[in-house]
Design a protein around this motif. Structure first.
Motif, short mmCIF file in Angstrom:
data_model
loop_
_atom_site.label_atom_id
_atom_site.label_comp_id
_atom_site.label_asym_id
_atom_site.label_seq_id
_atom_site.Cartn_x
_atom_site.Cartn_y
_atom_site.Cartn_z
N LEU A 9 -1.39 -5.49 -0.14
CA LEU A 9 -1.98 -5.86 -1.43
C LEU A 9 -1.67 -7.31 -1.78
O LEU A 9 -2.52 -8.03 -2.31
CB LEU A 9 -1.48 -4.92 -2.52
N LYS A 10 -0.42 -7.73 -1.50
CA LYS A 10 -0.04 -9.14 -1.74
C LYS A 10 -0.96 -10.08 -0.99
O LYS A 10 -1.41 -11.10 -1.53
CB LYS A 10 1.40 -9.38 -1.30
N ASP A 11 -1.24 -9.75 0.29
CA ASP A 11 -2.10 -10.61 1.10
C ASP A 11 -3.53 -10.60 0.57
O ASP A 11 -4.21 -11.64 0.54
CB ASP A 11 -2.09 -10.14 2.56
N GLN A 12 -4.02 -9.43 0.14
CA GLN A 12 -5.37 -9.36 -0.42
C GLN A 12 -5.49 -10.24 -1.66
O GLN A 12 -6.47 -10.98 -1.82
CB GLN A 12 -5.71 -7.91 -0.79
N ILE A 13 -4.50 -10.16 -2.53
CA ILE A 13 -4.51 -10.97 -3.75
C ILE A 13 -4.49 -12.45 -3.39
O ILE A 13 -5.26 -13.24 -3.95
CB ILE A 13 -3.29 -10.62 -4.63
N LYS A 14 -3.65 -12.82 -2.44
CA LYS A 14 -3.51 -14.22 -2.04
C LYS A 14 -4.81 -14.75 -1.45
O LYS A 14 -5.29 -15.83 -1.85
CB LYS A 14 -2.38 -14.35 -1.02
N VAL A 50 -9.99 -19.94 -16.77
CA VAL A 50 -10.56 -18.74 -16.18
C VAL A 50 -9.53 -17.62 -16.22
O VAL A 50 -8.39 -17.80 -15.80
CB VAL A 50 -10.99 -19.01 -14.72
N VAL A 51 -9.93 -16.47 -16.73
CA VAL A 51 -9.05 -15.30 -16.81
C VAL A 51 -9.66 -14.19 -15.95
O VAL A 51 -10.85 -13.89 -16.07
CB VAL A 51 -8.88 -14.81 -18.26
N SER A 52 -8.83 -13.60 -15.10
CA SER A 52 -9.30 -12.51 -14.25
C SER A 52 -8.42 -11.28 -14.42
O SER A 52 -7.21 -11.40 -14.54
CB SER A 52 -9.30 -12.94 -12.77
N ARG A 53 -9.07 -10.13 -14.41
CA ARG A 53 -8.37 -8.84 -14.44
C ARG A 53 -8.55 -8.16 -13.10
O ARG A 53 -9.67 -7.88 -12.67
CB ARG A 53 -8.91 -7.96 -15.56
N LEU A 54 -7.45 -7.91 -12.40
CA LEU A 54 -7.48 -7.30 -11.07
C LEU A 54 -7.23 -5.81 -11.22
O LEU A 54 -6.21 -5.38 -11.81
CB LEU A 54 -6.42 -7.93 -10.16
N ASP A 55 -8.12 -4.97 -10.68
CA ASP A 55 -8.04 -3.52 -10.84
C ASP A 55 -7.56 -2.86 -9.55
O ASP A 55 -8.10 -3.11 -8.46
CB ASP A 55 -9.41 -2.95 -11.20
N PHE A 56 -6.57 -1.96 -9.70
CA PHE A 56 -6.00 -1.23 -8.57
C PHE A 56 -6.02 0.26 -8.87
O PHE A 56 -5.95 0.68 -10.02
CB PHE A 56 -4.55 -1.67 -8.31
N SER A 57 -6.10 1.08 -7.82
CA SER A 57 -6.06 2.53 -8.01
C SER A 57 -5.34 3.19 -6.84
O SER A 57 -5.27 2.62 -5.73
CB SER A 57 -7.46 3.11 -8.16
N ARG A 58 -4.82 4.37 -7.10
CA ARG A 58 -4.10 5.12 -6.07
C ARG A 58 -5.04 6.08 -5.35
O ARG A 58 -5.96 6.66 -5.96
CB ARG A 58 -2.95 5.92 -6.71
N SER A 59 -4.83 6.24 -4.06
CA SER A 59 -5.62 7.17 -3.27
C SER A 59 -5.40 8.60 -3.77
O SER A 59 -4.30 8.96 -4.19
CB SER A 59 -5.24 7.07 -1.79
N GLU A 60 -6.45 9.41 -3.70
CA GLU A 60 -6.33 10.80 -4.11
C GLU A 60 -5.64 11.66 -3.05
O GLU A 60 -5.21 12.78 -3.34
CB GLU A 60 -7.71 11.37 -4.42
N SER A 61 -5.52 11.11 -1.82
CA SER A 61 -4.97 11.92 -0.73
C SER A 61 -3.68 11.37 -0.13
O SER A 61 -3.14 11.94 0.80
CB SER A 61 -6.02 12.05 0.38
N SER A 62 -3.19 10.21 -0.66
CA SER A 62 -1.96 9.65 -0.12
C SER A 62 -1.28 8.79 -1.20
O SER A 62 -1.74 8.74 -2.35
CB SER A 62 -2.24 8.80 1.12
N ASP A 63 -0.18 8.12 -0.81
CA ASP A 63 0.53 7.26 -1.76
C ASP A 63 0.04 5.81 -1.69
O ASP A 63 0.66 4.92 -2.28
CB ASP A 63 2.04 7.31 -1.50
N PHE A 67 -6.80 -2.40 -3.87
CA PHE A 67 -7.33 -3.45 -4.74
C PHE A 67 -8.84 -3.26 -4.74
O PHE A 67 -9.51 -3.54 -3.75
CB PHE A 67 -6.92 -4.81 -4.19
N ASN A 68 -9.39 -2.74 -5.83
CA ASN A 68 -10.79 -2.33 -5.86
C ASN A 68 -11.77 -3.43 -6.26
O ASN A 68 -12.84 -3.55 -5.68
CB ASN A 68 -10.96 -1.16 -6.84
N PHE A 87 -16.49 -8.40 -9.53
CA PHE A 87 -16.70 -8.59 -8.08
C PHE A 87 -15.91 -7.52 -7.33
O PHE A 87 -14.70 -7.37 -7.54
CB PHE A 87 -16.26 -9.99 -7.66
N GLN A 88 -16.60 -6.81 -6.46
CA GLN A 88 -15.97 -5.74 -5.70
C GLN A 88 -15.16 -6.30 -4.53
O GLN A 88 -15.50 -7.35 -3.96
CB GLN A 88 -17.02 -4.77 -5.16
N ILE A 89 -14.11 -5.58 -4.15
CA ILE A 89 -13.26 -5.97 -3.03
C ILE A 89 -13.48 -5.00 -1.88
O ILE A 89 -13.39 -3.78 -2.04
CB ILE A 89 -11.78 -5.97 -3.43
#
Length: 262
Positions: A9-14, A50-63, A67-68, A87-89
């Motif tokens: 996730l860190k790398d995706q954000i970067k 510029v302000v951005s809101r980054l959305d994250f969610s947990r998998s329904e089948s794992s931990d 980054f959506n 913007f979708q990821i």
């Protein structure tokens, strides 16, 4: 907590252009085992905040967490209205924060995409493994059901050649292969790019933006007023004017200001 997931996730954000320094926030949010969470980013491009809101969610089948998407918002100059777009990821070739800002500013971005086809069994679109390049811009006259502006794309078959469009203008930077390549890359990212025109033996600073829809390059003066030029000037004129400029002494000094290549 899945540490590899946090690193991913860190790398995706970067690499989506939001920088570093999110590890502690990710650890805190994921440590609470939240179903969903958001992170905020604030940055400046020139005079625009510029302000951005980054959305994250947990998998329904794992931990694992994903980054959506991110929502980018800013107020354009001389406007009372906020501009916003989600913007979708995906797995690759995501639109970066700077590219998103450029799109929302009305400019176009050149990206590589994966071809998709309908899987009738799964009843969804899946990638074919083939890649293609296309210019993308936002259609501010149409929105989808979520309120996002629809995308317009212009592929190779559309016939826009940025290199050829640039060669119709007396751009001094085209005289150097390395600088010309950097200029091309900057415009492909959707940047508003400063250049020097060779005009009557003198250098004049202008700004450029790619305009694939009209198969041209938009030109602006130093105050960012759009100029309507005759873009039928050949490279011969550029070379002759550049040669004339080289023979003049002293060399003209050009004030460096405004957007730069990035």
């Amino acid at each position: 907590m899945n540490k590899k997931n946090v690193e991913f996730l860190k790398d995706q954000i970067k690499y989506t252009g939001f920088g570093e320094g999110y590890e502690s926030q990710l650890n805190e949010k994921i440590g609470k085992e939240l179903k969903e969470f958001q992170l905020l980013n604030r940055t400046e491009f020139g005079n625009d905040v510029v302000v951005s809101r980054l959305d994250f969610s947990r998998s329904e089948s794992s931990d694992l967490y994903f980054f959506n998407r991110y929502e980018l918002t800013f107020r354009p100059p001389h406007s009372q209205e906020l501009m916003s777009q989600t913007f979708q990821i995906g797995k690759e070739n995501n639109i970066t924060q700077k590219e998103a800002y450029n799109l929302l500013s009305g400019r176009s971005v050149f990206k590589e995409y994966s071809k998709m086809e309908k899987d009738l069994i799964q009843d969804k679109y899946v990638t074919t493994g083939e890649k293609y390049n296309a210019w993308t811009q936002l259609n501010f006259k149409e929105t989808d059901k979520y309120g996002n502006y629809k995308f317009q794309t212009f592929g190779d078959n559309y016939g826009f050649d940025l290199q050829q469009a640039l060669e119709k203008l007396p751009i001094a930077e085209l005289g150097d292969e390395t600088t010309a390549a950097r200029l091309l890359q900057s415009l492909q990212k959707g940047n508003l790019q400063s250049v020097n025109f060779v005009e009557d033996g003198q250098l004049q600073q202008h700004f450029l933006a790619a305009n694939p829809r009209f198969k041209s390059v938009d030109v602006y003066d130093m105050n960012l007023n759009k100029l309507y030029l005759n873009q039928q000037q050949g490279k011969e004129q550029i070379n002759s004017q550049a040669a004339s400029l080289e023979n003049k002494t002293p060399r003209p000094r050009v004030k460096k200001s405004g957007p730069t290549m990035s």
